[in-house]
Design a protein around this motif. Structure first.
Motif, PDB file in Angstrom:
ATOM      1  N   VAL A  99      -5.241  -8.253  12.376  1.00 11.37           N
ATOM      2  CA  VAL A  99      -3.852  -8.567  12.015  1.00 11.37           C
ATOM      3  C   VAL A  99      -3.346  -7.471  11.086  1.00 11.37           C
ATOM      4  O   VAL A  99      -3.998  -7.145  10.091  1.00 11.37           O
ATOM      5  CB  VAL A  99      -3.744  -9.932  11.309  1.00 11.37           C
ATOM      6  CG1 VAL A  99      -2.302 -10.194  10.860  1.00 11.37           C
ATOM      7  CG2 VAL A  99      -4.225 -11.053  12.219  1.00 11.37           C
ATOM      8  N   ARG A 100      -2.209  -6.901  11.438  1.00 11.10           N
ATOM      9  CA  ARG A 100      -1.532  -5.958  10.545  1.00 11.10           C
ATOM     10  C   ARG A 100      -0.214  -6.591  10.144  1.00 11.10           C
ATOM     11  O   ARG A 100       0.548  -7.054  10.998  1.00 11.10           O
ATOM     12  CB  ARG A 100      -1.303  -4.615  11.239  1.00 11.10           C
ATOM     13  CG  ARG A 100      -2.590  -3.870  11.531  1.00 11.10           C
ATOM     14  CD  ARG A 100      -2.335  -2.452  12.028  1.00 11.10           C
ATOM     15  NE  ARG A 100      -3.600  -1.773  12.249  1.00 11.10           N
ATOM     16  CZ  ARG A 100      -4.273  -1.799  13.397  1.00 11.10           C
ATOM     17  NH1 ARG A 100      -3.772  -2.459  14.435  1.00 11.10           N
ATOM     18  NH2 ARG A 100      -5.424  -1.179  13.520  1.00 11.10           N
ATOM     19  N   LEU A 101       0.051  -6.611   8.847  1.00  9.07           N
ATOM     20  CA  LEU A 101       1.256  -7.278   8.368  1.00  9.07           C
ATOM     21  C   LEU A 101       1.929  -6.472   7.279  1.00  9.07           C
ATOM     22  O   LEU A 101       1.341  -5.565   6.697  1.00  9.07           O
ATOM     23  CB  LEU A 101       0.922  -8.692   7.867  1.00  9.07           C
ATOM     24  CG  LEU A 101      -0.112  -8.816   6.740  1.00  9.07           C
ATOM     25  CD1 LEU A 101       0.537  -8.729   5.372  1.00  9.07           C
ATOM     26  CD2 LEU A 101      -0.856 -10.137   6.862  1.00  9.07           C
ATOM     27  N   HIS A 102       3.166  -6.842   7.014  1.00  9.41           N
ATOM     28  CA  HIS A 102       3.924  -6.219   5.932  1.00  9.41           C
ATOM     29  C   HIS A 102       4.084  -7.240   4.816  1.00  9.41           C
ATOM     30  O   HIS A 102       4.356  -8.416   5.063  1.00  9.41           O
ATOM     31  CB  HIS A 102       5.304  -5.774   6.407  1.00  9.41           C
ATOM     32  CG  HIS A 102       6.148  -5.177   5.324  1.00  9.41           C
ATOM     33  ND1 HIS A 102       5.959  -3.900   4.868  1.00  9.41           N
ATOM     34  CD2 HIS A 102       7.160  -5.696   4.592  1.00  9.41           C
ATOM     35  CE1 HIS A 102       6.835  -3.649   3.912  1.00  9.41           C
ATOM     36  NE2 HIS A 102       7.576  -4.732   3.719  1.00  9.41           N
ATOM     37  N   ILE A 131      -6.017  -6.614   8.301  1.00  8.66           N
ATOM     38  CA  ILE A 131      -7.026  -7.658   8.113  1.00  8.66           C
ATOM     39  C   ILE A 131      -7.878  -7.723   9.369  1.00  8.66           C
ATOM     40  O   ILE A 131      -7.364  -7.988  10.465  1.00  8.66           O
ATOM     41  CB  ILE A 131      -6.361  -9.018   7.830  1.00  8.66           C
ATOM     42  CG1 ILE A 131      -5.532  -8.926   6.549  1.00  8.66           C
ATOM     43  CG2 ILE A 131      -7.397 -10.119   7.720  1.00  8.66           C
ATOM     44  CD1 ILE A 131      -4.560 -10.052   6.380  1.00  8.66           C
ATOM     45  N   GLU A 132      -9.171  -7.448   9.209  1.00 13.85           N
ATOM     46  CA  GLU A 132     -10.099  -7.539  10.329  1.00 13.85           C
ATOM     47  C   GLU A 132     -10.874  -8.846  10.225  1.00 13.85           C
ATOM     48  O   GLU A 132     -11.295  -9.241   9.130  1.00 13.85           O
ATOM     49  CB  GLU A 132     -11.040  -6.340  10.332  1.00 13.85           C
ATOM     50  CG  GLU A 132     -10.308  -5.032  10.566  1.00 13.85           C
ATOM     51  CD  GLU A 132     -11.266  -3.865  10.789  1.00 13.85           C
ATOM     52  OE1 GLU A 132     -12.487  -4.113  10.948  1.00 13.85           O
ATOM     53  OE2 GLU A 132     -10.795  -2.719  10.805  1.00 13.85           O
ATOM     54  N   ARG A 162       1.130   1.760   7.832  1.00 12.97           N
ATOM     55  CA  ARG A 162       1.233   2.236   9.216  1.00 12.97           C
ATOM     56  C   ARG A 162       2.678   2.137   9.657  1.00 12.97           C
ATOM     57  O   ARG A 162       3.370   1.166   9.355  1.00 12.97           O
ATOM     58  CB  ARG A 162       0.343   1.414  10.152  1.00 12.97           C
ATOM     59  CG  ARG A 162      -1.145   1.658   9.942  1.00 12.97           C
ATOM     60  CD  ARG A 162      -1.963   0.758  10.855  1.00 12.97           C
ATOM     61  NE  ARG A 162      -1.823   1.161  12.241  1.00 12.97           N
ATOM     62  CZ  ARG A 162      -2.790   1.734  12.946  1.00 12.97           C
ATOM     63  NH1 ARG A 162      -3.970   1.978  12.390  1.00 12.97           N
ATOM     64  NH2 ARG A 162      -2.608   2.051  14.199  1.00 12.97           N
ATOM     65  N   PHE A 163       3.119   3.149  10.413  1.00 13.98           N
ATOM     66  CA  PHE A 163       4.501   3.185  10.889  1.00 13.98           C
ATOM     67  C   PHE A 163       4.583   3.192  12.413  1.00 13.98           C
ATOM     68  O   PHE A 163       5.683   3.185  12.958  1.00 13.98           O
ATOM     69  CB  PHE A 163       5.226   4.407  10.316  1.00 13.98           C
ATOM     70  CG  PHE A 163       5.324   4.378   8.816  1.00 13.98           C
ATOM     71  CD1 PHE A 163       6.368   3.735   8.188  1.00 13.98           C
ATOM     72  CD2 PHE A 163       4.338   4.966   8.033  1.00 13.98           C
ATOM     73  CE1 PHE A 163       6.453   3.694   6.807  1.00 13.98           C
ATOM     74  CE2 PHE A 163       4.414   4.929   6.647  1.00 13.98           C
ATOM     75  CZ  PHE A 163       5.481   4.287   6.030  1.00 13.98           C
ATOM     76  N   THR A 164       3.444   3.215  13.088  1.00 13.45           N
ATOM     77  CA  THR A 164       3.420   3.101  14.546  1.00 13.45           C
ATOM     78  C   THR A 164       2.442   1.993  14.912  1.00 13.45           C
ATOM     79  O   THR A 164       1.376   1.862  14.292  1.00 13.45           O
ATOM     80  CB  THR A 164       2.979   4.418  15.218  1.00 13.45           C
ATOM     81  OG1 THR A 164       1.686   4.798  14.710  1.00 13.45           O
ATOM     82  CG2 THR A 164       3.973   5.531  14.942  1.00 13.45           C
ATOM     83  N   HIS A 165       2.818   1.192  15.901  1.00 13.72           N
ATOM     84  CA  HIS A 165       2.007   0.037  16.277  1.00 13.72           C
ATOM     85  C   HIS A 165       1.987  -0.096  17.798  1.00 13.72           C
ATOM     86  O   HIS A 165       2.837  -0.764  18.393  1.00 13.72           O
ATOM     87  CB  HIS A 165       2.564  -1.242  15.637  1.00 13.72           C
ATOM     88  CG  HIS A 165       2.642  -1.155  14.145  1.00 13.72           C
ATOM     89  ND1 HIS A 165       3.763  -0.665  13.487  1.00 13.72           N
ATOM     90  CD2 HIS A 165       1.752  -1.468  13.186  1.00 13.72           C
ATOM     91  CE1 HIS A 165       3.542  -0.685  12.190  1.00 13.72           C
ATOM     92  NE2 HIS A 165       2.336  -1.167  11.978  1.00 13.72           N
ATOM     93  N   THR A 166       1.031   0.576  18.407  1.00 13.81           N
ATOM     94  CA  THR A 166       0.867   0.476  19.854  1.00 13.81           C
ATOM     95  C   THR A 166       0.223  -0.864  20.177  1.00 13.81           C
ATOM     96  O   THR A 166      -0.841  -1.184  19.634  1.00 13.81           O
ATOM     97  CB  THR A 166      -0.024   1.616  20.376  1.00 13.81           C
ATOM     98  OG1 THR A 166       0.544   2.860  19.968  1.00 13.81           O
ATOM     99  CG2 THR A 166      -0.131   1.569  21.889  1.00 13.81           C
ATOM    100  N   GLY A 169      -6.012  -8.111  21.406  1.00 12.97           N
ATOM    101  CA  GLY A 169      -6.726  -8.610  20.244  1.00 12.97           C
ATOM    102  C   GLY A 169      -6.102  -8.238  18.908  1.00 12.97           C
ATOM    103  O   GLY A 169      -6.656  -8.565  17.859  1.00 12.97           O
ATOM    104  N   GLU A 170      -4.935  -7.564  18.926  1.00 12.59           N
ATOM    105  CA  GLU A 170      -4.262  -7.177  17.683  1.00 12.59           C
ATOM    106  C   GLU A 170      -2.909  -7.864  17.572  1.00 12.59           C
ATOM    107  O   GLU A 170      -2.211  -8.052  18.575  1.00 12.59           O
ATOM    108  CB  GLU A 170      -4.064  -5.662  17.613  1.00 12.59           C
ATOM    109  CG  GLU A 170      -5.360  -4.884  17.511  1.00 12.59           C
ATOM    110  CD  GLU A 170      -5.135  -3.400  17.297  1.00 12.59           C
ATOM    111  OE1 GLU A 170      -3.955  -2.983  17.189  1.00 12.59           O
ATOM    112  OE2 GLU A 170      -6.120  -2.657  17.230  1.00 12.59           O
TER     113      GLU A 170
END
Length: 198
Positions: free
Chosen positions: A166-169, A145-146, A123-127, A131-132
């Protein structure tokens, strides 16, 4: 904020000694800092050039010259320290938990039993959403990760947030996903067999 700065400065020593923070024996570490290295070094160089420029421009104003020099040198040190913190504080997988981090200001422990799904996703956009938690590097995340149950995350200023996604690199997202799947399978034991009558 003071605690954050102490962690940043402590990262210099670990960086120089090639040590990592919070990676116990038997755990797997997953770095993420390489994607930001060029940008951080470039930013530090620009700050250093600005420091020299301000030093030359303000040399006829002694008080302002000293104050500006201290602030500019501090800025260069902090930029390098932020990168050092990212290098020395990788994501960590143990048998009990996933520890996701970003530098010295995000350190979230997620118990393995609360992880519902691990998904490989660029993902390259993170609005920002309630809860995120997005831990992007260079505006990119590679793993989502849900959670089955939310975990509490304390922000840099001490504000609690309930996190469900959680979204991570990670530099090796597939290896991180496999490590999490392995740990999750290991914690899901088969049901005991029923006793057979003699």
């Amino acid at each position: 904020m003071a605690g954050h700065e102490m962690r940043v400065f402590a990262s210099f020593g670990m960086w120089a000694a090639r040590r990592r923070h919070g990676v116990p024996a038997g755990a797997s570490a997953f770095p993420y800092a390489r994607g930001q290295a060029l940008m951080m070094y470039a930013f530090a160089f620009v700050c250093a050039v600005e420091t020299f420029g301000m030093w030359a421009l303000l040399r006829d104003y002694p008080v302002l010259h000293r104050v500006t020099l201290v602030l500019d040198v501090y800025t260069v040190v902090m930029v390098l320290g932020l990168h050092a913190a990212s290098v020395t504080r990788p994501h960590v997988v143990t048998r009990e938990a996933l520890r996701v981090r970003r530098g010295a200001h995000v350190d979230l422990r997620i118990p393995v039993e609360r992880i519902a799904e691990v998904r490989r996703e660029n993902r390259f956009t993170h609005t920002p959403r309630e809860g995120e938690l997005n831990l992007d590097v260079g505006a990119q995340t590679t793993l989502t990760i849900e959670l089955a149950e939310p975990v509490r995350h304390m922000t840099l200023l001490g504000r609690p947030k309930e996190i469900s996604v959680v979204r991570l690199h990670a530099e090796e997202p597939d290896r991180l996903a496999r490590a999490l799947d392995k740990v999750r399978r290991g914690r899901t034991r088969p049901s005991p067999a029923l006793d057979r009558p003699v």
